[in-house]
Design a protein around this motif. Structure first.
Motif, PDB file in Angstrom:
ATOM      1  N   PHE A  82       0.858  -1.199   0.000  1.00 41.82           N
ATOM      2  CA  PHE A  82       0.000   0.000   0.000  1.00 41.82           C
ATOM      3  C   PHE A  82       0.883   1.233   0.000  1.00 41.82           C
ATOM      4  O   PHE A  82       2.081   1.169   0.274  1.00 41.82           O
ATOM      5  CB  PHE A  82      -0.971   0.008   1.172  1.00 41.82           C
ATOM      6  CG  PHE A  82      -0.320  -0.133   2.526  1.00 41.82           C
ATOM      7  CD1 PHE A  82       0.149   0.978   3.215  1.00 41.82           C
ATOM      8  CD2 PHE A  82      -0.187  -1.384   3.125  1.00 41.82           C
ATOM      9  CE1 PHE A  82       0.732   0.846   4.449  1.00 41.82           C
ATOM     10  CE2 PHE A  82       0.397  -1.523   4.372  1.00 41.82           C
ATOM     11  CZ  PHE A  82       0.865  -0.397   5.038  1.00 41.82           C
ATOM     12  N   GLU A  83       0.240   2.384  -0.320  1.00 41.64           N
ATOM     13  CA  GLU A  83       1.008   3.621  -0.414  1.00 41.64           C
ATOM     14  C   GLU A  83       1.383   4.112   0.976  1.00 41.64           C
ATOM     15  O   GLU A  83       0.643   3.934   1.933  1.00 41.64           O
ATOM     16  CB  GLU A  83       0.185   4.685  -1.139  1.00 41.64           C
ATOM     17  CG  GLU A  83       0.032   4.391  -2.614  1.00 41.64           C
ATOM     18  CD  GLU A  83      -0.801   5.460  -3.298  1.00 41.64           C
ATOM     19  OE1 GLU A  83      -0.235   6.489  -3.653  1.00 41.64           O
ATOM     20  OE2 GLU A  83      -2.011   5.263  -3.440  1.00 41.64           O
ATOM     21  N   PHE A  84       2.546   4.740   1.074  1.00 33.49           N
ATOM     22  CA  PHE A  84       3.019   5.134   2.398  1.00 33.49           C
ATOM     23  C   PHE A  84       3.233   6.640   2.472  1.00 33.49           C
ATOM     24  O   PHE A  84       2.270   7.391   2.662  1.00 33.49           O
ATOM     25  CB  PHE A  84       4.299   4.352   2.712  1.00 33.49           C
ATOM     26  CG  PHE A  84       4.693   4.360   4.155  1.00 33.49           C
ATOM     27  CD1 PHE A  84       3.746   4.183   5.155  1.00 33.49           C
ATOM     28  CD2 PHE A  84       6.015   4.542   4.517  1.00 33.49           C
ATOM     29  CE1 PHE A  84       4.118   4.190   6.489  1.00 33.49           C
ATOM     30  CE2 PHE A  84       6.390   4.543   5.854  1.00 33.49           C
ATOM     31  CZ  PHE A  84       5.443   4.377   6.831  1.00 33.49           C
ATOM     32  N   ILE A  85       4.451   7.115   2.304  1.00 33.62           N
ATOM     33  CA  ILE A  85       4.718   8.547   2.404  1.00 33.62           C
ATOM     34  C   ILE A  85       5.101   9.052   1.019  1.00 33.62           C
ATOM     35  O   ILE A  85       6.198   8.778   0.547  1.00 33.62           O
ATOM     36  CB  ILE A  85       5.873   8.837   3.376  1.00 33.62           C
ATOM     37  CG1 ILE A  85       5.633   8.166   4.717  1.00 33.62           C
ATOM     38  CG2 ILE A  85       6.072  10.328   3.551  1.00 33.62           C
ATOM     39  CD1 ILE A  85       6.787   8.307   5.681  1.00 33.62           C
ATOM     40  N   PRO A  86       4.197   9.782   0.363  1.00 34.96           N
ATOM     41  CA  PRO A  86       4.501  10.220  -0.997  1.00 34.96           C
ATOM     42  C   PRO A  86       5.781  11.051  -1.020  1.00 34.96           C
ATOM     43  O   PRO A  86       5.984  11.909  -0.161  1.00 34.96           O
ATOM     44  CB  PRO A  86       3.296  11.080  -1.372  1.00 34.96           C
ATOM     45  CG  PRO A  86       2.241  10.756  -0.371  1.00 34.96           C
ATOM     46  CD  PRO A  86       2.930  10.294   0.858  1.00 34.96           C
ATOM     47  N   GLY A  87       6.637  10.754  -1.964  1.00 28.49           N
ATOM     48  CA  GLY A  87       7.856  11.538  -2.115  1.00 28.49           C
ATOM     49  C   GLY A  87       9.027  10.990  -1.341  1.00 28.49           C
ATOM     50  O   GLY A  87      10.172  11.190  -1.704  1.00 28.49           O
ATOM     51  N   LEU A  88       8.748  10.301  -0.243  1.00 28.34           N
ATOM     52  CA  LEU A  88       9.851   9.795   0.578  1.00 28.34           C
ATOM     53  C   LEU A  88       9.988   8.296   0.358  1.00 28.34           C
ATOM     54  O   LEU A  88      10.988   7.819  -0.158  1.00 28.34           O
ATOM     55  CB  LEU A  88       9.557  10.120   2.043  1.00 28.34           C
ATOM     56  CG  LEU A  88      10.737  10.137   2.987  1.00 28.34           C
ATOM     57  CD1 LEU A  88      11.730  11.201   2.586  1.00 28.34           C
ATOM     58  CD2 LEU A  88      10.267  10.413   4.411  1.00 28.34           C
ATOM     59  N   LEU A 152      13.275   2.338   5.272  1.00 25.85           N
ATOM     60  CA  LEU A 152      12.369   2.902   6.271  1.00 25.85           C
ATOM     61  C   LEU A 152      11.509   1.817   6.900  1.00 25.85           C
ATOM     62  O   LEU A 152      11.340   1.768   8.124  1.00 25.85           O
ATOM     63  CB  LEU A 152      11.491   3.986   5.635  1.00 25.85           C
ATOM     64  CG  LEU A 152      10.724   4.824   6.636  1.00 25.85           C
ATOM     65  CD1 LEU A 152      11.666   5.581   7.550  1.00 25.85           C
ATOM     66  CD2 LEU A 152       9.805   5.800   5.933  1.00 25.85           C
TER      67      LEU A 152
END
Lengths: 636, 98, 508
Positions: A82-88, A152
């Protein structure tokens, strides 16, 4: 040195790999149910815990089978969750490859056996359900750590196992020593975590990515200095988690936890996470000789330090903990050598997982029989009373000292040979460490199972129930055969190579090499020496004072004293100073200002005497001054 | 001619001012205040006479009215203080200090 | 539909309604009902917010004092929206948690709950105000209900704490008032609208003075080291619920103000002062944590942890400078941290409040071995504590990582030193936990009851939010990111324009 070639990651869906997240989710659900369910789950809590661990193992086995179905070059499969922290870190994803699956099988396999063993070991503990909840939480976090496809999420698992370790070391938290040990473990680990965090910041600043594929394939883009910095920072993290010098102090205290915890977390799995981190970040270390050199030095220093500590401990668990430190030192040493050592590091990690879990659980079985006595000076002659424990313990013992043809023989010899090829000094120091291992492990076995009975009057040792002996038997089977299976024909090295890269030339196993024979000879000397001191001779009930060297080893090479002198005392002093400064300095300034204003107004208000006449006078004077001023100004 | 009246007015005012400052008896202080007011009235009337306008005389009436109102309130306060504190000295009525 | 005014109106009417109810129990239930209605309305509004739409949504604009061009003007962007959400989520939780808190003293129970609702209206307004003057009025007016909540319902030293809180904040507020008026007259546009004032102050020296006027007010509010000493006193003396609103929401106005006003109105001055502010922030991170370790009073300890955390937030806000490639992460992280810190510290204050309510002492030394008698209390206490030390898997970690990672790209040593805070955080939390919850059970806590149903309902949503956003922060970040991007572009665009303007001036 050029980084070794590693295979690229293919996105995967479907089959067992597609649902690899179940491996993590199942024990997590187990933990959640047991923690939230409260006393209602007391009756079946332990069974649920075992079920979840075994189910996770089954999923792991299915994933392994499916992975074997792919060609070696395609055995790195990514699964996006699933998506987590956009950009990082855009996505939470899992990476199923030969390296991570090896860990998964070890964690869930040995983990399941230890879960089963705990049913018996914790049978009389009123908080058994909570124990299984924490164990399940640990398994989930550890699997997250090894399955993560980026640093991460690895760190999330990394801290998760730290939390589980904290909870389990302090499981008997009514004991102040356990609570303190738990806190110490967490805080020392946090020191390592700072290294890992800053490493991640540097990685992201350099590569604009935290995923393994985004970083490790592009290490060529970074400068040598950056890679060295990242490598050393990662090493700090690894040292914290794997109890390597100089962050080793917590592991011996961690033995305050229940023995299955010591077996699972502080021997077989969690403490090896540092080795995993180094091997997983292989391309970074391969790009920088400096960092690799430091890794090998740390490994050798720790393998000797741990072994020396192991020689002087009378507490059976602490002796084994010293041994764990030492064995992980071997793995770190191998990991620092580069692709030639990775396979041996991980192979030793796996066989160590088996025989050290075997030894710890055996020690637990002994303690269970001896009313939780841990002092080996009060054991002796237990081999006749506890035959199964003795037999399995003996196998574990032979495996760890590297008795020919048992697991440890193959994997440790591989490490020594590789280190020798890398640097003769490191190699011979590793040989020396093996000799000391021979001594302290023999000492441990002789003091526990041989010689005269030195039991307490109240002790009535008996063999442990089947639920505890069967895991011992299974683990000792692994301790016997696993090493040969993995090492002969470079089977494990070939399996692992898509994930970590293949070495420039494949080593051939040579049982008659000089270092190999020297190791055997030193181990034999150590064992004989131990027999003379602790087998044939009488073991005194209290520890003799011993020489300066003995005290040095007994006090963990003054690690705690050093920490206390360097960090704890100055820290306490600094804290007191800061509190004082805050109350008297910063707040004192504020309160001082307030007091000054208050004081001034108190003085000024004294002008108000209450006498009408003086008010009248001041009015007259004021009027006179005004009129006078008017005249003066008017005349100007 | 005007000067004499003004000198008398200034003298009366000065006597009143000194009385306010040095006397302790509230009644006397009060009378001195009246004296100062009347000194002003005298000056107003003098100037009105000299300038041939009625303004000063009108103001003098206002002053008298204010003075009368002041007497009513002031005496009432003095009597009340005297009743409760058994003293007509202004120095004793210093409870509002600080 | 004027959503924002409706939210404030419902709160204010609710506050009036509470004072009319004669029965205390009914008054509490009514307060809870009103706060839940406000929550429901806010959620409905938030659902209609389109993250990729206009920067400002739900705009309302009415002339208030036309002579000075003052408008009653409200709107939200993503940053304001999440902070309003934080406020309205915390209020019902605080109401439920403070059920019996106001009963100890002689003061009216109804008034306490009425004050909470008044405060709620002001919190919504202060985040939504797009008129600088309106913001200032609400910024100062918020002090009043909080002053009474501390001063009338607090602990033994409550009047000292309340007066200190009020004077400190007023001092900052007055500096800000001067700056607001100066900004108005320098801009010379007869308006206080933020959007019209951005980019009007070109002269860098003037910017610096105005920046200081705003910044000191916000630094006191936040609180940034060395303006922090009112917070431990206020938080330790306030009832637990008021402490949550104070530290969880009111203090956020400080960091929010820095982000919204300091950075946007005075970009050059912000850039000029950034090194200084970063140094203060990093000192705050380490210093707050060290002083927290040395505390003997749990409420004061938590207050000092907040000093440390606000250091991290300020670091993130001021890492949003032009030319920092990590500015977006730092800014979004700081905003997310404001929200997460509200939940995390809120949970910690409330649970410690439950503990103190049972035993009647704030001192750590009076406890020991509570885990044995009250395992749920101890467990939730540990979870809240772990969120305070930013354990991965809990939402505070995500934000702390984003801030530090973003700041690292601006200034390596500052971020590295701030990272050491995570060790200190582990020490203060785990040591407090060990001394209160572990070890042999102290005689005085042997009969301590565990959490009751009401208290579980207070803690459960907070823990759930911490966990959910720890693993899935995307919903919040989706709202925050575009707003941070807009803020950043306004910072850098005006900076460019200003640079061009000064360049032209020098050219002449």
């Amino acid at each position: 040195m050029e980084p070794a070639e590693i295979a690229s990651i293919a996105q995967h869906s479907g089959g067992a790999i597609g649902v690899a997240w179940l491996m993590i989710a199942l024990p997590l659900v187990g933990a959640a149910v047991l923690l939230l369910g409260g006393r209602r789950t007391d009756k079946f809590g332990h069974l649920l815990g075992v079920l979840m661990a075994v189910a996770s193992f089954v999923v792991g086995a299915l994933v392994f089978v499916q992975l074997l179905g792919f060609a070696p070059g395609e055995r790195r499969r990514g699964v996006t969750l699933f998506e987590f922290i956009p950009g990082l870190v855009d996505n939470v994803g899992l990476l199923v490859d030969p390296l991570s699956i090896s860990f998964c099988l070890l964690i869930t396999g040995v983990g399941s056996l230890i879960h089963i063993y705990s049913i018996g070991y914790m049978a009389h503990d009123p908080a058994r359900r909570r124990f299984f909840a924490y164990l399940n939480l640990f398994v989930a976090a550890m699997l997250l750590l090894v399955l993560a496809d980026n640093y991460l999420i690895l760190f999330v698992g990394w801290e998760g196992v730290g939390l589980a370790s904290y909870l389990l070391i302090g499981f008997w938290q009514h004991k102040p020593s356990a609570a303190t040990a738990a806190k110490k473990a967490f805080i020392v680990n946090r020191v390592g975590d700072v290294g890992l965090l800053i490493a991640m910041f540097t990685i992201f600043a350099t590569f604009h990515s935290l995923t393994f594929s985004g970083v490790l394939d592009r290490t060529g883009d970074a400068s040598q200095g950056t890679l060295t910095a990242i490598g050393l920072l990662l090493l700090v993290g690894a040292c914290g988690k794997s109890a390597q010098l100089p962050l080793q102090a917590w592991l011996l205290d961690a033995m305050e936890g229940p023995t299955p915890v010591s077996a699972l977390i502080h021997a077989a799995t969690m403490v090896t996470a540092g080795v995993y981190l180094i091997v997983r970040s292989g391309p970074i270390f391969e790009g920088t000789g400096t960092a690799q050199l430091v890794v090998t030095i740390v490994g050798v220093a720790t393998l000797l330090a741990g072994a020396i500590i192991g020689t002087a401990k009378d507490d059976i668990k602490k002796a084994l903990a010293g041994s764990t430190m030492s064995q992980i030192g071997y793995m770190v040493l191998a990991a620092g050598v580069g692709p030639a050592g990775y396979a041996f590091a991980i192979a030793h990690l796996i066989t160590h997982g088996f025989f050290k879990a075997n030894l710890f659980l055996g020690a637990g079985s002994v303690m269970h029989a001896m009313n939780d006595e841990v002092d080996m000076r009060k054991y002796g002659g237990l081999r006749t009373v506890m035959p199964i424990t003795f037999a399995t313990f003996l196998i574990g013992y032979l495996a760890i000292i590297g008795f020919p043809l048992l697991s440890g023989y193959f994997t440790k010899d591989g490490i020594i040979e590789t280190a020798m090829e890398h640097s003769a000094v490191l190699g011979w120091l590793a040989v020396l460490g093996a000799g000391i291992t021979g001594f302290y492990m023999s000492r441990l076995v002789f003091m526990t199972f041989f010689g005269k009975k030195r039991w307490d009057a109240k002790a009535h040792p008996h063999e442990s129930p089947a639920v505890m002996t069967w895991p011992l038997i299974l683990l000792s089977i692994g301790s016997i055969g696993l090493g040969a299976f993995l090492i002969l024909g470079n089977r494990f090295m070939i399996f692992l190579s898509p994930a970590v890269g293949a070495p420039a030339h494949s080593p051939a196993f040579n049982p008659f090499s000089v270092p190999g024979l020297a190791t055997l000879a030193l181990v034999a000397v150590g064992a004989v020496f131990a027999w003379m001191r602790y087998g044939a001779a009488e073991v005194p009930a209290t520890a003799p004072r011993g020489s300066f060297l003995t005290t040095f080893a007994r006090r963990d090479l003054y690690g705690d004293a050093l920490n206390e002198a360097l960090f704890m005392r100055p820290g306490q002093w600094l804290t007191r100073l800061a509190v004082f400064f805050d109350n008297r300095g910063v707040d004192g300034l504020v309160n001082g200002l307030a007091a000054f204003i208050g004081g001034t107004s108190g003085r000024v208000r004294r002008i108000q005497t209450g006498f009408v006449r003086s008010y009248a006078l001041s009015i007259f004077v004021g009027a006179a001054v005004l009129v006078g001023a008017w005249f003066v100004v008017g005349n100007l | 001619m005007t000067t004499h009246y003004l000198v008398l007015s200034a003298l009366l005012f000065a006597i009143g001012g000194v009385g306010v400052l040095v006397r302790r008896n509230a009644i006397v202080v009060f009378m001195c205040v009246e004296l100062m007011l009347n000194a002003c009235n005298l000056a107003f009337v003098t100037f009105a006479r000299q300038n041939g306008s009625l303004d000063g005389q009108v103001i003098a009436f206002f002053v008298m009215i204010v003075a009368a109102a002041e007497v009513v309130i002031g005496l009432a306060i003095i009597v009340t203080i005297f009743r409760t504190r058994r003293s007509a000295s202004v120095d004793d009525a210093s409870l509002l200090k600080h | 539909m004027p959503w924002l005014s409706t939210l404030m109106g419902v709160s204010v009417l609710g506050a009036l309604g509470v004072t009319l109810i004669r029965n205390d129990k009914l008054a509490k239930q009514f307060t809870l009902l009103v706060s839940l209605i406000v929550l429901a309305l806010t959620v409905t509004m938030a659902v209609q917010f389109s993250p990729n739409g206009d920067q400002w949504q739900f705009q309302e604009n009415h002339s208030w004092i036309p002579a000075f061009g003052i408008n009653y003007s409200l709107a939200v962007d993503g940053i304001a929206l999440v902070l309003i959400l934080l406020s309205v989520i915390l209020v019902p939780i605080v109401v439920l948690a403070s059920w019996h808190d106001a009963e100890k003293g002689k003061r009216s129970v109804r008034t306490y709950f009425s004050l909470i609702l008044v405060l709620e209206a002001m919190m919504i307004g202060v985040f939504a105000a797009t008129d600088v003057f309106l913001f200032y009025v609400l910024f100062e007016a918020m002090l009043i209900p909080m002053y009474f909540m501390i001063g009338s319902y607090g602990g033994a030293q409550r009047s000292y704490a309340a007066v200190k809180f009020l004077l400190y904040s007023l001092f900052g507020g007055l500096l800000m008032l001067v700056a607001v008026i100066a900004l108005y007259s320098i801009a010379g546009k007869n308006t206080f609208m933020l959007s019209d004032l951005i980019g009007t102050v070109q002269d860098v020296n003037t910017q610096k003075w105005l920046f200081l006027g705003f910044f000191i007010a916000f630094a006191i509010k936040a609180p940034l080291w060395p303006f922090h000493t009112w917070l431990p006193d206020a938080a330790a003396q306030a009832p637990a619920g008021a402490a949550v609103l104070l530290v969880g929401v009111l203090d956020k106005v400080g960091t929010f103000g820095m982000l919204r006003f300091c950075l946007q109105l005075f970009p050059e001055a912000s850039a000029y002062f950034t090194p200084l502010v970063i140094v203060l922030a990093v000192i705050g991170v380490i210093y707050g944590a060290i002083v927290a370790i040395g505390q003997t009073d749990m409420m004061r300890l938590i207050a000092y942890t907040s000093v440390s955390h606000f250091g991290v937030i300020t670091l993130g806000v001021f890492a949003m400078t032009k030319g920092n490639p990590g500015a977006q992460d730092a800014g979004a992280g700081a905003t997310l941290y404001m929200v997460n810190h509200g939940f995390s510290t809120g949970a910690l204050f409330l649970i410690v409040g439950f503990l103190i309510y049972r035993r009647g002492s704030q001192f750590i030394a009076d406890y020991g071995g509570v885990q044995k008698v009250a395992p749920i209390l101890a467990g939730t206490f540990l979870v809240a504590g772990l969120s305070s030390l930013s354990l991965p898997g809990l939402s505070t970690f995500v934000s702390e990582f984003m801030v530090l990672s973003g700041a690292f790209r601006l200034h390596v040593p500052a971020a590295a030193i701030a990272t050491i805070g995570v060790i200190l955080a582990a020490i203060y939390i785990l040591w407090m936990y060990q001394r209160t919850m572990n070890g042999p059970t102290a005689e005085s806590v042997k009969t301590l009851p565990d959490l009751n149903a009401r208290e579980k309902w207070v803690v459960a949503p907070l823990v759930a939010l911490l966990l959910v956003f720890g693993f899935y922060p995307k919903p919040l970040l989706d709202v925050i990111n575009p707003a941070v991007k807009d803020t950043l572009s306004s910072v850098s665009v005006t900076a460019d324009q200003a640079a061009a303007a000064t360049g032209v001036k020098e050219g002449k």
